[in-house]
Scaffold this motif. Structure first.
Motif, PDB file in Angstrom:
ATOM      1  N   ILE A  30       0.910  -1.004   0.192  1.00 24.27           N
ATOM      2  CA  ILE A  30       0.338   0.005  -0.054  1.00 24.27           C
ATOM      3  C   ILE A  30       0.806   1.209  -0.384  1.00 24.27           C
ATOM      4  O   ILE A  30       1.949   1.766   1.158  1.00 24.27           O
ATOM      5  CB  ILE A  30      -0.830  -0.025   1.074  1.00 24.27           C
ATOM      6  CG1 ILE A  30      -1.773  -0.884   1.325  1.00 24.27           C
ATOM      7  CG2 ILE A  30      -1.840   1.126   1.565  1.00 24.27           C
ATOM      8  CD1 ILE A  30      -3.191  -1.106   2.119  1.00 24.27           C
ATOM      9  N   ALA A  31       0.747   2.053  -0.939  1.00 19.71           N
ATOM     10  CA  ALA A  31       1.163   3.558  -0.531  1.00 19.71           C
ATOM     11  C   ALA A  31       1.238   4.499  -0.131  1.00 19.71           C
ATOM     12  O   ALA A  31       0.590   4.973   0.164  1.00 19.71           O
ATOM     13  CB  ALA A  31       0.643   3.930  -2.176  1.00 19.71           C
ATOM     14  N   GLY A  32       1.192   3.725   1.845  1.00 14.85           N
ATOM     15  CA  GLY A  32       1.073   5.080   2.471  1.00 14.85           C
ATOM     16  C   GLY A  32       2.729   5.765   2.710  1.00 14.85           C
ATOM     17  O   GLY A  32       3.281   4.469   2.913  1.00 14.85           O
ATOM     18  N   MET A  33       2.786   6.913   2.912  1.00 16.81           N
ATOM     19  CA  MET A  33       3.826   7.279   2.752  1.00 16.81           C
ATOM     20  C   MET A  33       4.815   7.155   3.747  1.00 16.81           C
ATOM     21  O   MET A  33       5.951   6.774   4.461  1.00 16.81           O
ATOM     22  CB  MET A  33       3.741   8.885   3.018  1.00 16.81           C
ATOM     23  CG  MET A  33       3.235   9.319   0.958  1.00 16.81           C
ATOM     24  SD  MET A  33       4.184   8.578   0.072  1.00 16.81           S
ATOM     25  CE  MET A  33       6.327  10.477  -0.185  1.00 16.81           C
ATOM     26  N   THR A  34       3.942   7.571   5.333  1.00 19.03           N
ATOM     27  CA  THR A  34       5.142   7.310   6.253  1.00 19.03           C
ATOM     28  C   THR A  34       5.311   5.829   6.701  1.00 19.03           C
ATOM     29  O   THR A  34       6.456   4.777   7.113  1.00 19.03           O
ATOM     30  CB  THR A  34       4.109   7.327   8.034  1.00 19.03           C
ATOM     31  OG1 THR A  34       2.554   6.657   7.579  1.00 19.03           O
ATOM     32  CG2 THR A  34       3.727   9.402   7.692  1.00 19.03           C
ATOM     33  N   TRP A  50      13.251  -0.109  -2.970  1.00 15.48           N
ATOM     34  CA  TRP A  50      11.998   0.372  -3.456  1.00 15.48           C
ATOM     35  C   TRP A  50      11.690   1.376  -1.983  1.00 15.48           C
ATOM     36  O   TRP A  50      10.691   2.116  -3.484  1.00 15.48           O
ATOM     37  CB  TRP A  50      11.153  -0.517  -3.544  1.00 15.48           C
ATOM     38  CG  TRP A  50      10.644  -1.322  -2.405  1.00 15.48           C
ATOM     39  CD1 TRP A  50      10.380  -2.209  -2.316  1.00 15.48           C
ATOM     40  CD2 TRP A  50       9.268  -0.647  -2.278  1.00 15.48           C
ATOM     41  NE1 TRP A  50       8.970  -3.223  -0.625  1.00 15.48           N
ATOM     42  CE2 TRP A  50       8.848  -1.001  -0.723  1.00 15.48           C
ATOM     43  CE3 TRP A  50       8.387   0.595  -1.893  1.00 15.48           C
ATOM     44  CZ2 TRP A  50       7.277  -1.236  -0.283  1.00 15.48           C
ATOM     45  CZ3 TRP A  50       7.474   1.168  -2.157  1.00 15.48           C
ATOM     46  CH2 TRP A  50       7.009  -0.283  -0.168  1.00 15.48           C
ATOM     47  N   ARG A  51      11.601   0.935  -1.342  1.00 15.48           N
ATOM     48  CA  ARG A  51      11.158   2.549  -0.439  1.00 15.48           C
ATOM     49  C   ARG A  51      11.948   3.381  -0.882  1.00 15.48           C
ATOM     50  O   ARG A  51      10.868   4.663  -1.072  1.00 15.48           O
ATOM     51  CB  ARG A  51      11.092   1.529   0.995  1.00 15.48           C
ATOM     52  CG  ARG A  51      10.031   1.106   1.468  1.00 15.48           C
ATOM     53  CD  ARG A  51      10.813   0.096   2.650  1.00 15.48           C
ATOM     54  NE  ARG A  51      10.291  -1.077   3.593  1.00 15.48           N
ATOM     55  CZ  ARG A  51       9.077  -0.833   4.019  1.00 15.48           C
ATOM     56  NH1 ARG A  51       8.070   0.369   4.461  1.00 15.48           N
ATOM     57  NH2 ARG A  51       8.047  -1.441   3.850  1.00 15.48           N
ATOM     58  N   ALA A  52      13.302   3.343  -0.946  1.00 13.85           N
ATOM     59  CA  ALA A  52      14.056   4.705  -1.154  1.00 13.85           C
ATOM     60  C   ALA A  52      13.602   5.074  -2.246  1.00 13.85           C
ATOM     61  O   ALA A  52      13.326   6.346  -2.618  1.00 13.85           O
ATOM     62  CB  ALA A  52      15.516   4.018  -1.334  1.00 13.85           C
ATOM     63  N   ALA A  53      13.084   4.081  -3.740  1.00 14.81           N
ATOM     64  CA  ALA A  53      12.233   4.687  -5.012  1.00 14.81           C
ATOM     65  C   ALA A  53      11.621   5.672  -4.845  1.00 14.81           C
ATOM     66  O   ALA A  53      11.639   6.875  -5.374  1.00 14.81           O
ATOM     67  CB  ALA A  53      13.319   3.954  -6.026  1.00 14.81           C
ATOM     68  N   PHE A  54      10.931   5.246  -4.027  1.00 14.32           N
ATOM     69  CA  PHE A  54      10.013   5.837  -3.364  1.00 14.32           C
ATOM     70  C   PHE A  54      10.146   7.302  -3.370  1.00 14.32           C
ATOM     71  O   PHE A  54       9.157   8.059  -4.346  1.00 14.32           O
ATOM     72  CB  PHE A  54       8.156   5.470  -3.121  1.00 14.32           C
ATOM     73  CG  PHE A  54       6.725   5.393  -3.249  1.00 14.32           C
ATOM     74  CD1 PHE A  54       6.540   4.710  -4.082  1.00 14.32           C
ATOM     75  CD2 PHE A  54       6.141   6.578  -2.487  1.00 14.32           C
ATOM     76  CE1 PHE A  54       4.726   4.701  -4.396  1.00 14.32           C
ATOM     77  CE2 PHE A  54       4.657   6.489  -2.453  1.00 14.32           C
ATOM     78  CZ  PHE A  54       4.587   6.004  -3.304  1.00 14.32           C
ATOM     79  N   ILE A  59       9.991  13.109  -3.962  1.00 17.55           N
ATOM     80  CA  ILE A  59      10.370  14.122  -3.919  1.00 17.55           C
ATOM     81  C   ILE A  59      11.380  14.961  -5.283  1.00 17.55           C
ATOM     82  O   ILE A  59      11.279  16.594  -5.407  1.00 17.55           O
ATOM     83  CB  ILE A  59      11.629  14.425  -2.944  1.00 17.55           C
ATOM     84  CG1 ILE A  59      10.789  13.835  -1.314  1.00 17.55           C
ATOM     85  CG2 ILE A  59      12.536  15.220  -2.760  1.00 17.55           C
ATOM     86  CD1 ILE A  59      12.424  13.484  -0.051  1.00 17.55           C
ATOM     87  N   GLY A  60      11.717  13.823  -5.696  1.00 17.29           N
ATOM     88  CA  GLY A  60      12.481  14.557  -7.471  1.00 17.29           C
ATOM     89  C   GLY A  60      11.242  14.492  -8.444  1.00 17.29           C
ATOM     90  O   GLY A  60      11.434  15.477  -8.942  1.00 17.29           O
ATOM     91  N   ALA A  61      10.830  14.238  -8.635  1.00 17.15           N
ATOM     92  CA  ALA A  61       9.649  14.531  -9.409  1.00 17.15           C
ATOM     93  C   ALA A  61       9.101  15.732  -9.716  1.00 17.15           C
ATOM     94  O   ALA A  61       9.092  16.831 -10.402  1.00 17.15           O
ATOM     95  CB  ALA A  61       8.189  13.587  -9.944  1.00 17.15           C
ATOM     96  N   PRO A  62       8.416  16.417  -8.138  1.00 13.86           N
ATOM     97  CA  PRO A  62       7.585  18.084  -8.067  1.00 13.86           C
ATOM     98  C   PRO A  62       9.178  18.376  -8.144  1.00 13.86           C
ATOM     99  O   PRO A  62       9.189  20.106  -8.838  1.00 13.86           O
ATOM    100  CB  PRO A  62       7.040  18.053  -7.020  1.00 13.86           C
ATOM    101  CG  PRO A  62       6.862  16.686  -6.005  1.00 13.86           C
ATOM    102  CD  PRO A  62       8.052  15.571  -7.526  1.00 13.86           C
ATOM    103  N   ALA A  63      10.327  18.407  -7.854  1.00 16.93           N
ATOM    104  CA  ALA A  63      11.666  18.739  -8.479  1.00 16.93           C
ATOM    105  C   ALA A  63      11.419  19.197  -9.832  1.00 16.93           C
ATOM    106  O   ALA A  63      11.813  20.210 -10.092  1.00 16.93           O
ATOM    107  CB  ALA A  63      12.297  18.288  -7.553  1.00 16.93           C
TER     108      ALA A  63
END
Length: 143
Positions: A30-34, A50-54, A59-63
């Motif tokens: 599940i894509a729960g950020m916390t 995969w957690r690090a990549a997510f 963070i990187g996509a909006p930047a």
């Protein structure tokens, strides 16, 4: 007042939904950020990669979008003192811990799965948000 941006909001919501579906389809998670972020804190979870990549993507996509749009940053200002923002963040963190999930886990993924626990958590999040906004704006005078 916040500017109404229906197209950008629709596209952003679509990408969040797509990311949640892909994470469930590819990793069964599940894509729960916390929950994702917690697995990156010591001791590292076995599936930390995969957690690090997510998180890097979140963070990187909006930047990247800001950079491609030719802006140096997204403007942010708050009338609240920094200490209140920190206190609010800590309260949210405690709430996430006791609710066993955050708005992305319960609100996006849990509601899509028709989870009764997520429905209760999301109603609680939204009610607490509405009460807080009312209290700050109308009882405290907007600070």
């Amino acid at each position: 007042m916040t500017e109404f941006t229906p197209v950008a909001s629709f596209l952003g919501g679509t990408m969040i939904g797509l990311a949640a579906v892909l994470l469930m389809a590819v990793h069964g998670r599940i894509a729960g950020m916390t929950g994702i972020l917690t697995g990156l804190l010591p001791p590292l979870a076995a599936d930390w990669a995969w957690r690090a990549a997510f998180i890097v993507g979140a963070i990187g996509a909006p930047a990247l979008i800001v950079a491609l749009a030719g802006r140096s940053a997204i403007a942010f200002e708050s009338s609240m003192p920094a200490l209140w923002l920190v206190a609010g963040g800590l309260l949210v963190g405690f709430g996430v811990h006791f609710a066993s999930g955050c708005t992305s886990g319960h609100g996006v993924c849990g509601l899509a799965r028709l989870s009764p626990r997520s429905m209760a958590a999301t109603v609680t999040f939204m009610a607490a948000t509405a009460a807080t906004v009312f209290f700050v704006r109308h009882v405290l005078g907007g600070l």
